[in-house]
Design an enzyme around this catalytic site. Structure first.
Site, short mmCIF file in Angstrom:
data_model
loop_
_atom_site.label_atom_id
_atom_site.label_comp_id
_atom_site.label_asym_id
_atom_site.label_seq_id
_atom_site.Cartn_x
_atom_site.Cartn_y
_atom_site.Cartn_z
N CYS A 74 1.30 -1.37 -0.10
CA CYS A 74 -0.18 -0.15 0.58
C CYS A 74 0.94 1.18 0.01
O CYS A 74 1.72 1.63 0.02
CB CYS A 74 -1.30 0.05 1.18
N PRO A 75 0.36 2.54 -1.08
CA PRO A 75 -0.29 2.68 -2.08
C PRO A 75 0.12 2.56 -3.26
O PRO A 75 -0.45 2.79 -4.17
CB PRO A 75 -0.76 3.53 -1.11
#
Ligand code: SF4
Ligand code: SF4
Lengths: 81, 420
Positions: free
Chosen positions: A19-20
């Protein structure tokens, strides 16, 4: 529009990224193609499956097709903005 | 050049941050210099601009120009400074080279909170639309998901179905049970994960092993509104999860291995009808209550643990990971005798999310962290935060450290004992 009709200008493998990164890479990668051209993005991550359409809406780009091949989901995203 | 209207608007934002604590932080630095060596950026790179008190000064000089000190103490602050485009550039440099780890705060005799002061800088940057675009874009994507969930639900559920076989492979469940329940009214615990399968599969395996009555959130835990320092976006992102938890009537919201997500949610916890826990706390609880058993023989190499700043120093989750590690290995090597002084990994405050753009800085500014890890001689480097995991993996590669960077949750999931 069927999968075969889509001319893909860039393929991005975003499987299993932390992430991200899928969205960060996607938003940068789409700038590498011209408006009207298509990026094919590959992912296996459930969150990314919901994130891509949300990102496309906020960034003004368009998901023209979604395909599944085994575990892998393919998004075809047309650069619109 | 910045026009008067823009300046006035930005000063209103500045004003909105001036509560009692903030005024204290802005009016109290005695320039004792104790914080000089505290910042990993300064300790690694040696540039004066990275000393925490220097960062404060960028904000403090603007404060001096436009606001009157209320108390008697008015330290020898540098010249008052106009809020201008150049000042914004300095604010950017100060705020986006600070990870908000608050190590400096532990050293400061007045407890001055650099992260709080930098939140003024970040808010002004948002107001001037001079913040890192990518962070706002990520925050807006999260907000959009909250607004139009029905459009994205099916995709998410397809992804979850695809993962269930991976969960069952690691932990057999009884017939009729769901390996990854989503949107289940009647669940006790709502688990809020991240986008990646690695944040869902091990967690699901452990919940099922502990026979938890749980359900998975539609939303990701991470709050990019907090990273970019925008209180409005932070709240909208949080509200998605709070509304979901309230709708499902859960007793506990469990945040995945994401330090900032946990800290932001925890701050709201006392106003909610549910308890907020980090997944590390929940796992320690399962072990303590005998709800899961783990096999110590799965790890051969010495293990150390990086305390994510937002989880440990800033939210007090310190004993739980160590308790878990006692069950995983006989060769645990702590990096520091006092976790409050642990070095930041160098990836917080949104720096990891900025990706390659910040890579060079992240590597150079965290060499003290690398030394700290190397000194333990450990071969397995565990942590409990996605952000830290990415940064530590980047450091591992860059400095050829030769360690295996692992999530604590996946180490537990791999060592679970299922009796026949
Ligand atoms: S909060 Fe952390 S990164 Fe920021 S100045 Fe203090 S020690 Fe440095
Ligand atoms: S330790 Fe605190 S009082 Fe001393 S220089 Fe740093 S910020 Fe100022």
């Amino acid at each position: 529009m069927s999968g075969e009709d889509i001319v893909v200008d860039k393929v991005m493998d975003l499987k299993g990224m932390p992430c991200p990164m899928p969205i960060v890479k996607m938003s940068k990668g789409i700038k590498d193609v011209e408006i009207g051209q298509v990026v094919e993005a590959l992912t296996t991550d459930p969150g990314a499956l919901a994130d891509f359409p949300a990102w496309a809406r906020t960034s003004g780009n368009e998901i023209v097709k979604t395909d599944q091949e085994g575990d892998v989901i393919k998004f075809y995203i047309m650069r619109k903005a | 050049m910045m026009d008067q209207t823009t300046r006035d608007d930005l000063l209103k934002l500045f004003q909105s941050k001036l509560n009692q604590a903030m005024r204290f932080y802005l009016e109290t630095c005695s320039r004792c210099g104790v914080c000089v060596e505290a910042c990993h950026v300064y300790a690694s790179m040696g540039q004066v601009k990275n000393i925490s008190a220097y960062r404060h000064e960028i904000v403090r000089r603007i404060y001096k120009k436009y606001y009157k000190a209320r108390g008697k103490v008015w330290p020898s602050v540098g010249e008052a400074k106009e809020l201008s485009d150049m000042a914004l550039e300095e604010l950017y440099e100060a705020a986006y080279t600070c990870t908000g780890c608050r190590r400096c705060m532990v050293y400061c005799p007045h407890g001055i909170d650099t992260q709080m002061i930098m939140s003024i800088a970040k808010l002004l940057l948002v107001g001037a639309e001079a913040e890192p675009e990518i962070l706002t874009m990520l925050a807006d994507t999260s907000i959009e998901k909250g607004k139009s969930l029905d459009l994205f639900k099916e995709n998410f559920l397809t992804g979850i179905k695809n993962l269930e076989s991976k969960v069952v492979k690691k932990w057999k469940i009884d017939a009729g049970e769901t390996a990854i329940p989503v949107d289940f009214k009647g669940a006790d615990l709502l688990y809020v994960a991240l986008a990646g399968a690695h944040s869902i599969v091990p967690a699901a395996v452990i919940f099922n092993a502990a026979k938890e009555n749980w359900t998975l959130s539609y939303f990701e835990a991470v709050n990019f509104g907090a990273f970019v320092g925008d209180p409005t976006r932070t709240k909208l992102i949080l509200d998605r999860i709070i509304n979901e938890a309230t709708r499902l009537g859960v007793k506990e919201v469990c945040i995945c291995e994401c330090g900032t997500a946990f800290r932001v949610m925890k701050q709201m916890a006392d106003k909610q009808p549910f308890k907020v826990s980090s997944i590390t706390e929940v796992h320690a609880r399962y072990l303590r209550e005998g709800r899961i058993k783990i096999d110590k023989s799965t790890l051969d190499d010495p293990v150390t643990y990086h305390d994510p700043c937002q989880l440990a120093r800033n939210a007090g989750v310190i004993d739980e990971p160590r308790y878990i590690l006692q069950h995983l290995t006989d060769d645990f090597r702590d990096m520091t005798s006092d976790v409050r002084y642990n070095w930041c990994c160098g990836g917080g405050g949104g720096l990891v999310a900025l990706g390659d753009e910040t890579l060079d800085f992240r590597m150079k500014s965290a060499s003290v962290k690398v030394d700290q890890i190397n000194e333990t001689g450990a071969k397995i480097l565990a942590t409990a935060c996605e952000n830290c995991h990415t940064q530590l993996s980047d450091l591992n590669e860059h400095y050829e450290m030769g360690v295996d960077v692992r999530f604590l949750s996946s180490m537990i999931a791999d060592a679970l004992v299922q009796s026949a």
